[in-house]
Design a protein around this motif. Sequence first.
Motif, PDB file in Angstrom:
ATOM      1  N   GLU A   1     -25.807 -33.655  13.743  1.00 16.37           N
ATOM      2  CA  GLU A   1     -25.298 -32.461  13.067  1.00 16.37           C
ATOM      3  C   GLU A   1     -24.531 -32.911  11.822  1.00 16.37           C
ATOM      4  N   TRP A   2     -24.438 -32.034  10.842  1.00 17.79           N
ATOM      5  CA  TRP A   2     -23.885 -32.424   9.539  1.00 17.79           C
ATOM      6  C   TRP A   2     -22.473 -32.988   9.630  1.00 17.79           C
ATOM      7  N   TYR A   3     -21.684 -32.507  10.642  1.00 17.20           N
ATOM      8  CA  TYR A   3     -20.304 -32.975  10.708  1.00 17.20           C
ATOM      9  C   TYR A   3     -20.173 -34.375  11.296  1.00 17.20           C
TER      10      TYR A   3
ATOM     11  N   ASN B   1     -21.422 -23.872  13.786  1.00 18.28           N
ATOM     12  CA  ASN B   1     -21.334 -24.683  12.562  1.00 18.28           C
ATOM     13  C   ASN B   1     -20.226 -24.184  11.642  1.00 18.28           C
TER      14      ASN B   1
ATOM     15  N   TRP C   1     -31.986 -19.547  13.685  1.00 18.55           N
ATOM     16  CA  TRP C   1     -31.861 -20.956  14.075  1.00 18.55           C
ATOM     17  C   TRP C   1     -33.160 -21.417  14.722  1.00 18.55           C
TER      18      TRP C   1
ATOM     19  N   TYR D   1     -25.907 -29.327  21.269  1.00 20.54           N
ATOM     20  CA  TYR D   1     -27.095 -29.667  20.475  1.00 20.54           C
ATOM     21  C   TYR D   1     -28.282 -30.031  21.365  1.00 20.54           C
TER      22      TYR D   1
ATOM     23  N   GLY E   1     -20.217 -29.301  19.830  1.00 20.41           N
ATOM     24  CA  GLY E   1     -21.422 -29.384  18.997  1.00 20.41           C
ATOM     25  C   GLY E   1     -22.386 -30.417  19.545  1.00 20.41           C
TER      26      GLY E   1
ATOM     27  N   SER F   1     -25.384 -20.455  17.254  1.00 17.56           N
ATOM     28  CA  SER F   1     -25.580 -21.721  16.518  1.00 17.56           C
ATOM     29  C   SER F   1     -24.887 -21.681  15.159  1.00 17.56           C
ATOM     30  N   TRP F   2     -25.071 -20.584  14.443  1.00 20.21           N
ATOM     31  CA  TRP F   2     -24.449 -20.497  13.113  1.00 20.21           C
ATOM     32  C   TRP F   2     -22.926 -20.486  13.214  1.00 20.21           C
TER      33      TRP F   2
END
Lengths: 360, 423
Positions: free
Chosen positions: A283-285, A97, A264, A142, A138, A93-94
């Motif tokens: 997700e942030w992106y 990202n 995570w 997710y 992603g 997961s990390w």
Amino acid sequence: MDKIKNNKIFQWLHERYNLEPILEFVEHKQVPMHKHSIWYYTGGITLFLFIIQVCTGILLLFYYQPGVDSSYESVRFLMTKVNFGWLIRSIHSWSANLMVFFAFIHMFSVFFSEAFKKPRELTWVSGFLMLLLAMGFGFSGYLLPWNELAFFATKVGTDIVGDVPVVGELIKQLLRGGPDVTGSTIYRFYAIHVSILPLIFLVVLGLHLLFIQRQGMHEPEFYESLPPEEKHSIPFFPNFFLRDLLFWLLILDVLLFLAVFFPWELGIKADLFSSAPAGIRPEWYFMFMFQSLKMIPAKVLGIEGEILGIVFFGILGLLWLTVPFWETVIAGKKRPWLMKVIGLLAIIYMIALTIIGYLV
Amino acid sequence: MKIDKKIVISIFIFFSLIFVSEIFAGDSPAEDFQTDECYKCHLENDALPKDFNKEDIHLKSGLTCAGCHGGDATKDDMDEAMDPKAGFIGKPTHEQIPSFCGKCHSHIQYMRKYRPRIPTDQEEQYYTSQHGMLLKKGDQKVAVCSSCHTSHSIFEVKDSRSSVYPLNVPETCNRCHGDKEYMKNYKIPVDQYKKYAKSVHGIALLKKQDTGAPACNDCHGNHGAMPPGISSTSFVCGECHVNNLNYFNESAMGKAFSENELHGCQECHGSHEIEKPTDEMTGVGEESVCLNCHDEGDDGYIAAKKIYEELKSSVALHDSAKIQLDVVKRIGMDDIDIGYKLQKAEQSIIKARTLVHTFDPEKVAKETNLSLKNSKEALELAQKEIKDAQIRRRGLGVATFFILLLIIAVYFKIRNIEAKGKN
């Protein structure tokens, strides 16, 4: 290099396949060294993170069981009962990202150093396609642990896809495997995540790397104009490769640190019949796009705001993909500053909307 | 002649729509009631009852003024409309009201067509109540149907606008029972509402809006409202607190209470002011209710002390395991089994608290021991997880050391190669 040449296995292979051209290439590939050389490493870091994704992804496959009654349970089992399962999932997961993060940095470094210009147009196109594919990874990944946040984020995400004019509804149904996000969606996303996307990604990645090897590293304008005696470069192998390795080791340690100190989270299992919890976020992106769609009024000049937003981002994406082809028309040598301004505006817009998205 | 299919379909749809709209229009009683002469005249003369509400359940069901008050609602002449010969009753007196409402509400055949499951014994029950009995004796102040249900703003019990909707019941009863002046001749307290509002039941109903919590009528009855007698108090509480009642009745204490004519639950928990029970109500401390009757050294005193110690120790261990569980969650370790164990421990504590009503320390200890066992196991699991997390961190330290060594090695290798290159 001589050591390799004297190696018996090498000689055995060389006798049969004539490895001279490869050796020649490796021996002569040079990497220019200048004040912006640091950005050359971002591509390598992204590649390293992708390799980690593939390795940890394969390990996760040993335990992951897609399905409404098994997705969450199998991930939970993996994280709590399987030796080092927690580590593998957290790193996966990390690293996912970080990979998207470095892909963005790499892309903007290429944009600002104007490395996308002729003759590297297709390197840019393949690179941007890979970023889109990474975002696809992603989005599909997710949902796979089937937790509450992922479930609702996928619902919202696929709803947005459904708003794409003409083909939206069809794509939405295809993605979901029906009118709603259900167990069928897990199977689809699973297939997309572990089979369809990796295949496409590997092809595009292969092309991307091939283009780079074929054309060599891009030299910025100021470096190009230097007299030959001031141009400093280092051999790709082993000098640059070892420097790459240095960064990769560093990133590996950062990943381990994140996995140990910030494992995570798995969250609560998704419930098809529960109401959406507060704070559903992608997700942030995806945040800058999500927030933009939220901020567009419901109706703009009689057109539905969301559709307008999707069309807007669609056009922007297309423009970004084709930057090398229109840059010469609007900027070129007459307005060298214009592309810098466009790039800066894009970064400011993305960061600002992402911050607003997290604050609001 | 050739008829266009489209025209035929359009005509069919048009008439279907009219038919459908007629069906729905027929459902609305409002239309009948707007042409009602009683309503029209009283409206014109500003003489509608103060609590008149167009949404009243009777009006909605087609029962207009004349349905209760008699008379002829089709006549616009007042004398004709309100002629006793036309069945006009007018406003019933206070003591007439139960039978006035009972005319329909005690009539099973009549009520069946509106609500097949509605009870029809309200009037009968009412006359067995304290209110009904006093009314029979000629008391004009006691509550009758309209006192609680209102006269012209009657809604279904489940309608939140109703005066007898669960959340509104305490306020409705308090209108009379909280009025010191009104209640002065009855010599009963008037602070029930205040006490109730502060009680565990009152907080659940009035503050948390939990309609499942008991209001006045749940203990005192609805139409047959009565203060529960000594023998029935525990049964009233036992309606919901079944196990507590059973344990109490089976205990030696239950029998002694009955022999000494003591209220079962009320002696320890109070009546309207029932607070959330605490473990400290057992034991021999300041808050102990056991010491209301028992003295130091007697059997009850010893049992109370033992029960409190059992509860206290199991709660303490459970709480400390819970803190460890939170730590485990925070550091992202496996909390599933710890959670299950703690759930079991909590259930045993709940059972033990119920078993307090056996007043037998042995029985309480059986559950508290189970709770202690589960809490202890949870604690051990939590400590193991916390230890594992520390091992992970140590592992990270070792990994970082080796990665650092590699980084240094690579760094020197680069330097070495580049130095060679320069030479």
